[in-house]
Design an enzyme around this catalytic site. Sequence first.
Site, mmCIF file in Angstrom:
data_model
loop_
_atom_site.group_PDB
_atom_site.id
_atom_site.type_symbol
_atom_site.label_atom_id
_atom_site.label_comp_id
_atom_site.label_asym_id
_atom_site.label_seq_id
_atom_site.Cartn_x
_atom_site.Cartn_y
_atom_site.Cartn_z
ATOM 1 N N THR A 134 0.823 -1.219 0.000
ATOM 2 C CA THR A 134 0.000 0.000 0.000
ATOM 3 C C THR A 134 0.856 1.269 0.000
ATOM 4 O OG1 THR A 134 -1.494 1.281 1.418
ATOM 5 C CG2 THR A 134 -0.123 -0.303 2.538
ATOM 6 N N ASP A 135 0.281 2.350 -0.519
ATOM 7 C CA ASP A 135 0.968 3.648 -0.471
ATOM 8 C C ASP A 135 1.097 4.160 0.972
ATOM 9 O OD1 ASP A 135 -1.726 4.310 -0.022
ATOM 10 O OD2 ASP A 135 -1.835 5.821 -1.617
ATOM 11 N N GLU A 136 0.293 3.574 1.893
ATOM 12 C CA GLU A 136 0.293 4.076 3.276
ATOM 13 C C GLU A 136 1.633 3.849 3.973
ATOM 14 O OE1 GLU A 136 -3.354 3.435 5.446
ATOM 15 O OE2 GLU A 136 -4.479 3.197 3.593
ATOM 16 N N TYR A 174 -1.742 -0.488 10.978
ATOM 17 C CA TYR A 174 -1.923 -1.158 9.679
ATOM 18 C C TYR A 174 -0.736 -0.886 8.764
ATOM 19 C CZ TYR A 174 -3.381 -1.594 4.798
ATOM 20 O OH TYR A 174 -3.412 -1.887 3.453
ATOM 21 N N LYS A 178 2.237 -3.385 7.191
ATOM 22 C CA LYS A 178 2.485 -3.578 5.748
ATOM 23 C C LYS A 178 3.934 -3.213 5.398
ATOM 24 C CE LYS A 178 -0.190 -4.607 2.976
ATOM 25 N NZ LYS A 178 -0.638 -5.946 2.491
ATOM 26 N N ASN A 203 -5.675 3.999 -2.654
ATOM 27 C CA ASN A 203 -6.998 3.522 -2.201
ATOM 28 C C ASN A 203 -7.822 2.985 -3.364
ATOM 29 O OD1 ASN A 203 -6.117 5.415 -0.049
ATOM 30 N ND2 ASN A 203 -8.120 4.933 0.806
ATOM 31 N N ASN A 204 -8.207 1.735 -3.284
ATOM 32 C CA ASN A 204 -9.051 1.124 -4.317
ATOM 33 C C ASN A 204 -10.526 1.363 -4.016
ATOM 34 O OD1 ASN A 204 -7.564 -1.806 -5.745
ATOM 35 N ND2 ASN A 204 -6.460 -0.172 -4.711
ATOM 36 N N LEU A 214 -14.377 3.857 3.272
ATOM 37 C CA LEU A 214 -15.117 5.104 3.040
ATOM 38 C C LEU A 214 -16.237 4.972 1.988
ATOM 39 C CD1 LEU A 214 -15.267 8.247 3.602
ATOM 40 C CD2 LEU A 214 -13.924 8.486 1.526
ATOM 41 N N PRO A 229 -20.708 9.549 8.366
ATOM 42 C CA PRO A 229 -19.730 10.065 9.338
ATOM 43 C C PRO A 229 -18.413 10.469 8.683
ATOM 44 C CG PRO A 229 -19.821 7.652 9.447
ATOM 45 C CD PRO A 229 -20.781 8.073 8.385
ATOM 46 N N VAL A 230 -18.154 11.767 8.628
ATOM 47 C CA VAL A 230 -16.922 12.273 8.014
ATOM 48 C C VAL A 230 -15.947 12.622 9.136
ATOM 49 C CG1 VAL A 230 -15.964 14.173 6.649
ATOM 50 C CG2 VAL A 230 -18.166 13.163 6.016
HETATM 51 P P1 NAD Z 1 -9.942 -7.224 2.300
HETATM 52 O O1 NAD Z 1 -9.905 -6.909 3.758
HETATM 53 O O2 NAD Z 1 -11.165 -6.936 1.516
HETATM 54 O O3 NAD Z 1 -9.647 -8.783 2.090
HETATM 55 C C1 NAD Z 1 -8.647 -9.463 2.782
HETATM 56 C C2 NAD Z 1 -8.809 -10.952 2.484
HETATM 57 O O4 NAD Z 1 -7.739 -11.646 3.141
HETATM 58 C C3 NAD Z 1 -10.126 -11.548 3.009
HETATM 59 O O5 NAD Z 1 -10.693 -12.390 2.030
HETATM 60 C C4 NAD Z 1 -9.696 -12.337 4.224
HETATM 61 O O6 NAD Z 1 -10.538 -13.468 4.483
HETATM 62 C C5 NAD Z 1 -8.296 -12.768 3.830
HETATM 63 N N1 NAD Z 1 -7.446 -13.050 4.986
HETATM 64 C C6 NAD Z 1 -7.264 -12.274 6.091
HETATM 65 N N2 NAD Z 1 -6.426 -12.885 6.947
HETATM 66 C C7 NAD Z 1 -6.054 -14.052 6.363
HETATM 67 C C8 NAD Z 1 -5.200 -15.112 6.737
HETATM 68 N N3 NAD Z 1 -4.564 -15.091 7.913
HETATM 69 N N4 NAD Z 1 -5.034 -16.151 5.907
HETATM 70 C C9 NAD Z 1 -5.697 -16.188 4.707
HETATM 71 N N5 NAD Z 1 -6.532 -15.230 4.299
HETATM 72 C C10 NAD Z 1 -6.711 -14.178 5.125
HETATM 73 O O7 NAD Z 1 -8.670 -6.526 1.685
HETATM 74 P P2 NAD Z 1 -8.511 -5.797 0.275
HETATM 75 O O8 NAD Z 1 -9.056 -4.439 0.380
HETATM 76 O O9 NAD Z 1 -8.973 -6.702 -0.801
HETATM 77 O O10 NAD Z 1 -6.908 -5.659 0.221
HETATM 78 C C11 NAD Z 1 -6.115 -6.683 -0.365
HETATM 79 C C12 NAD Z 1 -4.663 -6.306 -0.184
HETATM 80 O O11 NAD Z 1 -4.419 -5.051 -0.795
HETATM 81 C C13 NAD Z 1 -4.227 -6.167 1.267
HETATM 82 O O12 NAD Z 1 -2.948 -6.720 1.403
HETATM 83 C C14 NAD Z 1 -4.205 -4.676 1.511
HETATM 84 O O13 NAD Z 1 -3.248 -4.330 2.492
HETATM 85 C C15 NAD Z 1 -3.823 -4.165 0.130
HETATM 86 N N6 NAD Z 1 -4.306 -2.806 -0.151
HETATM 87 C C16 NAD Z 1 -5.644 -2.540 -0.172
HETATM 88 C C17 NAD Z 1 -6.097 -1.252 -0.491
HETATM 89 C C18 NAD Z 1 -7.568 -0.909 -0.564
HETATM 90 O O14 NAD Z 1 -7.883 0.239 -0.888
HETATM 91 N N7 NAD Z 1 -8.473 -1.829 -0.312
HETATM 92 C C19 NAD Z 1 -5.169 -0.238 -0.761
HETATM 93 C C20 NAD Z 1 -3.805 -0.540 -0.702
HETATM 94 C C21 NAD Z 1 -3.397 -1.841 -0.429
HETATM 95 P P1 TYD Z 2 -10.583 4.268 4.430
HETATM 96 O O1 TYD Z 2 -11.561 3.873 3.388
HETATM 97 O O2 TYD Z 2 -10.678 3.632 5.773
HETATM 98 O O3 TYD Z 2 -9.134 4.048 3.798
HETATM 99 P P2 TYD Z 2 -7.677 4.503 4.354
HETATM 100 O O4 TYD Z 2 -7.790 4.945 5.757
HETATM 101 O O5 TYD Z 2 -6.906 3.224 4.249
HETATM 102 O O6 TYD Z 2 -7.210 5.571 3.440
HETATM 103 O O7 TYD Z 2 -10.661 5.831 4.647
HETATM 104 C C1 TYD Z 2 -10.469 6.723 3.563
HETATM 105 C C2 TYD Z 2 -10.578 8.136 4.106
HETATM 106 O O8 TYD Z 2 -11.911 8.363 4.562
HETATM 107 C C3 TYD Z 2 -9.685 8.366 5.303
HETATM 108 O O9 TYD Z 2 -9.163 9.711 5.228
HETATM 109 C C4 TYD Z 2 -10.603 8.253 6.500
HETATM 110 C C5 TYD Z 2 -11.943 8.736 5.945
HETATM 111 N N1 TYD Z 2 -13.149 8.112 6.547
HETATM 112 C C6 TYD Z 2 -14.161 8.924 7.063
HETATM 113 O O10 TYD Z 2 -14.091 10.167 7.022
HETATM 114 N N2 TYD Z 2 -15.254 8.320 7.603
HETATM 115 C C7 TYD Z 2 -15.395 6.964 7.679
HETATM 116 O O11 TYD Z 2 -16.411 6.469 8.229
HETATM 117 C C8 TYD Z 2 -14.337 6.150 7.127
HETATM 118 C C9 TYD Z 2 -14.423 4.651 7.167
HETATM 119 C C10 TYD Z 2 -13.241 6.770 6.565
#
Ligand code: NAD
Ligand code: TYD
Length: 367
Positions: A134-136, A174, A178, A203-204, A214, A229-230
Site C-alpha cells: 500500500t501507499d500508506e 496497519y 504492511k 486507495n481502491n 469510506l 460520518p466524516v
Molecule cells: P480485504 O480486507 O477486503 O480482504 C482481505 C482478504 O484476506 C479476506 O478475504 C480475508 O478473508 C483474507 N485473509 C485475512 N487474513 C487471512 C489469513 N490469515 N489467511 C488467509 N486469508 C486471510 O482486503 P482488500 O481491500 O482486498 O486488500 C487486499 C490487499 O491489498 C491487502 O494486502 C491490503 O493491504 C492491500 N491494499 C488494499 C487497499 C484498498 O484500498 N483496499 C489499498 C492498498 C493496499
Molecule cells: P478508508 O476507506 O478507511 O481508507 P484509508 O484509511 O486506508 O485511506 O478511509 C479513507 C478516508 O476516509 C480516510 O481519510 C478516512 C476517511 N473516513 C471517514 O471520514 N469516515 C469513515 O467512516 C471512514 C471509514 C473513513
Amino acid sequence: MKTYLVTGGAGFIGSNFILYMLRKYNDVEIVNYDALTYAGNLENLAAAENDPRYVFVNADIRDSESVAGALVAHQPDYVINFAAESHVDRSIDSPGIFADTNVMGTVNMLNSCRAAWDDGKGGFGSHRYLQVSTDEVYGSLEIPHNLCADGSPRHPDRIEYFKETTPLNPHSPYSASKASADLFVKAYHDTYGFPALISRCSNNYGPYQFPEKLIPLMIHNALQHKTLPVYGDGMNVRDWLYVEDHCRAIDLIATDGRLGEVYNVGGHNERTNIYIVKTILKKIAETTGDKTIDERLIAYVTDRKGHDRRYGMAPDKIKTELGWYPKTPFEEGIIKTIDWYLDNPEWIRHVTSGIYQQYYEKMYGQD
Ligand code: NAD
Ligand code: TYD
C-alpha cells in the site's frame, strides 16, 4: 497454462483480480487461498464457482503446513499475496492481529514458497512472488497550496508525490505492519535471491468492497438514510484507484515487473473525503430520484487518531517500464461503483447483517 495461487482471494481486491484473470485468459488456473475472515466472502466469486480453472482452499497464510500443502498440490507459477487485515480503524483498535496476519503471515508465505521453489542449485526456477502492499507505508503528504509564497501558481513538478524511493514512514498499526512485511519481502530477495517483487497501490474502490471503507460505507448509509460520518474536517486526501485498473496493474507487474523492485500503482485521482461524500450523495439522489438523500445526512465526527492527511502517487515507473496508466477517472468509476451497489442489494444485505452491526455500533455508536 499458468497457475496462480492468490491469497486473500475472497476479499475485495483479490476477488476482483480472480474474476479479471478468468475473464482475460483461457489458459489460466487460479487457486484462491483464503481463511474467510469477516472480510472474506465467497459470494464475490459466485461467477467462478463452477469454472474448472478455479479452486478454493479454505486455509490461513500463517499455517505453514497448509501453505506447503497447497504449493505441492497446485504447483503455482505465481503467488500473489493479497491476504491481510486491511482496515486502519480496526488496526487502531486491535493492532496485534495486524502484526500476526500481515507480518508473520507474510514471513510464513515467504518461507513456504522459498522451500517449495528451491531448485537445489541456489535458484527458484521461473516462479514469482508478488506482495500486494500500500501507499500508506510512505506516511503522509502535505496538501499542496496551488500558489507559491509570492502568489505565483505552483508548478505541478513542485508538488510532492510518493515515489518508489520515498522513505518508509508508516503511522498507523496497519501501515506499520504492511511496511514491515515489505521489508521482509525485500530481505528474502536480497539475501536468498528469492524471486519476489512488491506493488504499492493507492486507495481502491469498486464492486465487492466491504462497507467499512469510506466509499461503500457512505453508499450504504446514504441508501439507508443514515448519517454519513466524516472524520475531522473532511479535507484529508486520498488518491482513488478503480479496482479493475489495479487488477490490470497486478497482472502486468506479476509477469513483467523486475524482481526485487517496487512498483507504485495509482495516480492523479486525488480527491478530498468531503468531495467524495458529496459526490456520492448527489449521484445516488440523481439515480434513485430520492430527494431526501442530500448533504443534510453528513455528520462531521471525531477525527481518526493519527489520521494521515494526504496520499498521492507518482505512477511514472510503472508507466515507463510496463506501459500502465490508470484509465478510469474518479467521476466515471464512482458511477460504475454506485450502480453496482444499487444493482446488488442482496450482497449488501448479506455482508451487513450480523457481526457488521456490532462493528458499526462499536465504531460509530447508534444513529
Ligand atoms: P480485504 O480486507 O477486503 O480482504 C482481505 C482478504 O484476506 C479476506 O478475504 C480475508 O478473508 C483474507 N485473509 C485475512 N487474513 C487471512 C489469513 N490469515 N489467511 C488467509 N486469508 C486471510 O482486503 P482488500 O481491500 O482486498 O486488500 C487486499 C490487499 O491489498 C491487502 O494486502 C491490503 O493491504 C492491500 N491494499 C488494499 C487497499 C484498498 O484500498 N483496499 C489499498 C492498498 C493496499
Ligand atoms: P478508508 O476507506 O478507511 O481508507 P484509508 O484509511 O486506508 O485511506 O478511509 C479513507 C478516508 O476516509 C480516510 O481519510 C478516512 C476517511 N473516513 C471517514 O471520514 N469516515 C469513515 O467512516 C471512514 C471509514 C473513513
